[in-house]
Write an enzyme that holds these catalytic residues in place. Structure first.
Site, PDB file in Angstrom:
ATOM      1  CG  HIS A 107      -1.765   1.216   1.353  1.00 19.90           C
ATOM      2  ND1 HIS A 107      -2.744   1.510   0.426  1.00 19.90           N
ATOM      3  CD2 HIS A 107      -1.798   2.220   2.265  1.00 19.90           C
ATOM      4  CE1 HIS A 107      -3.350   2.642   0.778  1.00 19.90           C
ATOM      5  NE2 HIS A 107      -2.789   3.081   1.888  1.00 19.90           N
TER       6      HIS A 107
ATOM      7  CB  SER B  38      -5.554   4.879   5.319  1.00 22.21           C
ATOM      8  OG  SER B  38      -6.591   5.366   4.502  1.00 22.21           O
TER       9      SER B  38
ATOM     10  N   GLY C 277      -1.818  11.563   3.471  1.00 23.53           N
ATOM     11  CA  GLY C 277      -1.569  12.534   2.405  1.00 23.53           C
ATOM     12  C   GLY C 277      -0.667  12.039   1.282  1.00 23.53           C
ATOM     13  CE  LYS C 278      -0.408   5.930   1.383  1.00 21.09           C
ATOM     14  NZ  LYS C 278      -1.282   6.197   2.537  1.00 21.09           N
TER      15      LYS C 278
ATOM     16  CG  ASP D 150      -5.039   2.425  -3.055  1.00 19.24           C
ATOM     17  OD1 ASP D 150      -5.003   2.902  -1.908  1.00 19.24           O
ATOM     18  OD2 ASP D 150      -5.736   1.447  -3.362  1.00 19.24           O
TER      19      ASP D 150
ATOM     20  NE  ARG E  40      16.576  19.645  14.929  1.00 20.23           N
ATOM     21  CZ  ARG E  40      16.534  20.750  15.663  1.00 20.23           C
ATOM     22  NH1 ARG E  40      16.495  20.654  16.988  1.00 20.23           N
ATOM     23  NH2 ARG E  40      16.557  21.932  15.105  1.00 20.23           N
TER      24      ARG E  40
END
Length: 311
Positions: free
Chosen positions: A139, A156, A159-160, A178, A244
């Protein structure tokens, strides 16, 4: 693993079916190895790899023509077994009558090609290695960014697809949204593609299904791409310490292949498309031997060492 039969070879390489189609059984091809039965033409069948495609060229059939009639019949009937998925004759050479009869007797597809034997063998091996490679579905979204296949994963609603749309608008190419079908075609090489049902499509919540190729043109999509980098999007967690400097290198294992992975926290105000775009460019620089994080760490160590020496 996808099932491949001689029918697929006929369509892919424009081969001609020589024997009787009604008597032909299209058995599954289970290996990408190709056999050129030279030893078998001489009568040695002890280690005959019957489950491979048998490729007959000028060398094998020239030797065959020098055999006696009884040996010719014997060789061809032993060559055609109930396990043999196909026999291919290269260079457009006419099929021997005994071979046609033997193939019809057990339903082996007998095919003819105008290509040279070496060329046909190479093409068959490449095609079968791709089609028979181990496959899994993940997925996520696969995008070609500056030549790097970037696999974007995450829960899910993170924001892919929206990020993928933004990347396509910036000139990058969509491979799959998807669901990504991933095949390990060679050691260390993972190739992703889209399921045929959702090819070139993006699902945007609130907008629905859009066709990327129709909206942005043929240059905005790709049918497949080698996966080089995985990026996992996750909701920002204030309690978690994120890297970072970029010195820590993580990876995700798909089949036997380790793919470099970057975790990117998501929160309002972050431009994910730009961050992922830069991550792909930075990944390319690392492959070229330029690592900004290591250079910074080295500079910092030098400054600390200089300060300590002055004291």
């Amino acid at each position: 693993m996808a099932e491949v039969t001689a029918k697929d070879l006929i369509e892919e390489f424009n081969l001609e079916l020589i024997n009787n189609e009604e008597q032909t059984v299209f058995r599954p091809i289970t290996t990408s190895d190709i056999s050129r039965p030279g030893m078998e033409m001489a009568g040695y069948f002890t280690y005959y790899p019957a489950k491979r495609i048998q490729l007959l060229g000028k060398t094998e059939l020239s030797f065959y023509e020098e055999l006696s009639e009884s040996d010719k019949e014997d060789r061809m009937y032993r060559l055609c077994t109930y396990d043999t998925p196909a026999i291919i004759i290269s260079r457009g050479i006419e099929a021997p009558e005994f071979l046609i009869a033997a193939a019809n007797a057990v339903g082996v597809p007998l095919l003819s090609s105008e290509k040279t034997t070496t060329r046909m063998s190479s093409m068959l091996t490449t095609f079968l290695e791709s089609r028979l490679a181990p496959m899994t579905a993940m997925h996520g979204v696969l995008i070609d960014i500056y030549g790097i296949g970037v696999l974007i994963t995450g829960s899910s609603g993170v924001g892919k697809s929206e990020t993928a749309l933004d990347l396509v608008r910036r000139g990058h190419r969509l491979v799959a949204d998807d669901s990504v079908e991933i095949r390990q075609e060679h050691d260390g090489i993972l190739v992703g593609r889209s399921p045929e049902l959702i090819k070139h499509l993006l699902e945007i919540r609130g907008l629905g299904i859009i066709n990327v190729m129709t909206l942005f043109g043929a240059g905005s999509v790709r049918n497949f791409k080698r996966i080089g980098l995985a990026i996992d999007l996750e909701i920002w967690d204030n309690k978690k310490q994120y890297d970072r400097l970029g010195l820590d290198e993580d990876s995700v294992k798909i089949f036997d292949t380790e793919v470099p992975k970057i975790e990117i926290p998501v929160r309002p105000g972050r431009n994910l498309a730009v961050i992922i775009e830069v991550a792909a460019m930075n990944f390319r620089l690392k492959r070229m031997g330029i690592n900004a994080a290591e250079q910074f760490s080295e500079r910092l160590s030098n400054v600390i060492d200089e300060g300590a020496s002055e004291d």
